[in-house]
Motif scaffolding. Sequence first.
Motif, mmCIF file in Angstrom:
data_model
loop_
_atom_site.group_PDB
_atom_site.id
_atom_site.type_symbol
_atom_site.label_atom_id
_atom_site.label_comp_id
_atom_site.label_asym_id
_atom_site.label_seq_id
_atom_site.Cartn_x
_atom_site.Cartn_y
_atom_site.Cartn_z
ATOM 1 N N MET A 89 -3.259 -9.572 17.906
ATOM 2 C CA MET A 89 -2.009 -9.386 17.544
ATOM 3 C C MET A 89 -1.438 -10.872 17.018
ATOM 4 N N LEU A 90 -2.055 -11.810 17.447
ATOM 5 C CA LEU A 90 -1.525 -13.104 17.026
ATOM 6 C C LEU A 90 -1.899 -13.216 15.252
ATOM 7 N N VAL A 91 -2.993 -12.825 15.176
ATOM 8 C CA VAL A 91 -3.418 -12.719 13.588
ATOM 9 C C VAL A 91 -2.321 -12.083 12.715
ATOM 10 N N MET A 92 -2.019 -10.832 13.245
ATOM 11 C CA MET A 92 -1.099 -10.061 12.480
ATOM 12 C C MET A 92 0.311 -10.679 12.373
ATOM 13 N N ALA A 93 0.725 -11.216 13.569
ATOM 14 C CA ALA A 93 1.930 -11.882 13.542
ATOM 15 C C ALA A 93 1.972 -13.231 12.645
ATOM 16 N N TYR A 94 0.698 -13.792 12.704
ATOM 17 C CA TYR A 94 0.766 -14.964 11.365
ATOM 18 C C TYR A 94 0.876 -14.795 10.140
ATOM 19 N N SER A 120 2.311 -11.907 9.139
ATOM 20 C CA SER A 120 3.685 -10.899 9.130
ATOM 21 C C SER A 120 4.620 -12.483 9.004
ATOM 22 N N VAL A 121 4.658 -13.273 9.661
ATOM 23 C CA VAL A 121 5.603 -14.415 9.805
ATOM 24 C C VAL A 121 5.661 -15.127 8.421
ATOM 25 N N ILE A 122 4.318 -15.370 7.618
ATOM 26 C CA ILE A 122 4.323 -15.982 6.436
ATOM 27 C C ILE A 122 4.975 -15.152 5.425
ATOM 28 N N LEU A 123 4.498 -13.902 5.383
ATOM 29 C CA LEU A 123 5.108 -12.698 4.491
ATOM 30 C C LEU A 123 6.752 -12.826 4.519
ATOM 31 N N VAL A 124 7.243 -12.890 5.729
ATOM 32 C CA VAL A 124 8.687 -12.992 5.764
ATOM 33 C C VAL A 124 9.246 -14.410 5.358
ATOM 34 N N LEU A 140 -1.239 -6.303 4.029
ATOM 35 C CA LEU A 140 -2.075 -4.891 3.899
ATOM 36 C C LEU A 140 -3.414 -4.965 4.257
ATOM 37 N N LEU A 141 -4.196 -5.853 4.173
ATOM 38 C CA LEU A 141 -5.615 -6.239 4.431
ATOM 39 C C LEU A 141 -5.736 -6.012 5.916
ATOM 40 N N ALA A 142 -4.853 -6.697 6.486
ATOM 41 C CA ALA A 142 -5.124 -6.687 7.999
ATOM 42 C C ALA A 142 -4.751 -5.325 8.648
ATOM 43 N N LEU A 143 -4.146 -4.454 7.827
ATOM 44 C CA LEU A 143 -3.828 -3.145 8.361
ATOM 45 C C LEU A 143 -4.787 -2.266 7.833
#
Length: 361
Positions: A1-6, A8-12, A49-52
């Motif tokens: 989940m750390l990769v997804m958080a990475y 997501s944070v950059i997107l925000v 999106l790619l991560a999802l």
Amino acid sequence: MLVMAYYSVILVLSLICCCIYYWKKRNYYSVRYTLIFILAFLSHFCYVLLALSRDVREALIVNKFLYIGGCFFPLVGLFLVFSICKIRFPKWMHFALIAFSCLVYSCVLTAGYLPIFYKSVDLEIVNGVGVLTKEYGPLHVVYIVEIAFFLVATLFALVWGWVKKPEISRRHLAIAAFMQVFSIFAYFIGRAITKDIEWMALADLVDEVGFLIIMDRVGLYSVEDLVSSSILKEGQFGYVSIDLKHRFLNATAEAKKMLPAFSACHADRPVEDEELRKKIDGWIKDLEDVNVSKNHIFRNGDFIYTIRVSDLYDGRRKRGYLLEIMDDTAHQQQVASLESYYRNLNEELKEKDRIIRELRG
């Protein structure tokens, strides 16, 4: 989940940068700034999106959108750095660079159909995150060449600007140089450190922050843009554009406020107010006869305006005429008052002189 958080944070953070940009945007900012933030945000959104993704076809489509930023972000960045460094190059070179980026992206679009950019593609789920595994084809090297070329060209432009352009902010050049060095690190070295995350996502965010810092003061180094922006904001002048056939093109809000007749005008049609149209035709004829811009006085009710007519250029090509309108009522009334005072004074002196001659006679 750390990769997804990475991601997501950059997107925000990227979205926040975009909001700051649109909040601070000025008329004199190049459209390239807008493209930078759009392409960066698109890339960050595609990383999420790619991560999802849970289907290889879905992931491949997202990956193709991701490459829009990958292929065109460095190009727009190069153009923007050239603009900051005041480096001019011919239009054919612009076209050639854009065509090159389009050619590279056309290779990207073959993925999934032809084995020339990717020989094979598969999707793996690693720690809950979709990862696209690829076997690169022979034309993938063209993308590497593009990235390397634009990075080197941008660094060259920065060095040239540092050496040859003392009027350019060294602070801006240093920030831009750091952005490029970090991009080189992210693409060529970051992947060697770990492939769990895409370092270019962070590099794009660094570029957004860097350009936000640069653009905050970039207009201050362009006297022409700064003065134009200040004049328009203060509303001291109104501007009206007329084409070569003396047809109305457009007018600023201040010009319409000064002379409401322009509010009723339609683009590509003659000025509807007959008196004003005849005046403009005469002023343009006067400009063409002597080839020198002159100030003309135009009265509209209780107001007196000074109007200056000059040629309107699009690059080096003359496209029409520009009317600069200034409310000169106070000054003209003061001039008229002084003329009346001196005229009355002269008459009084003449009357006194007449009386003195009569007394002597």
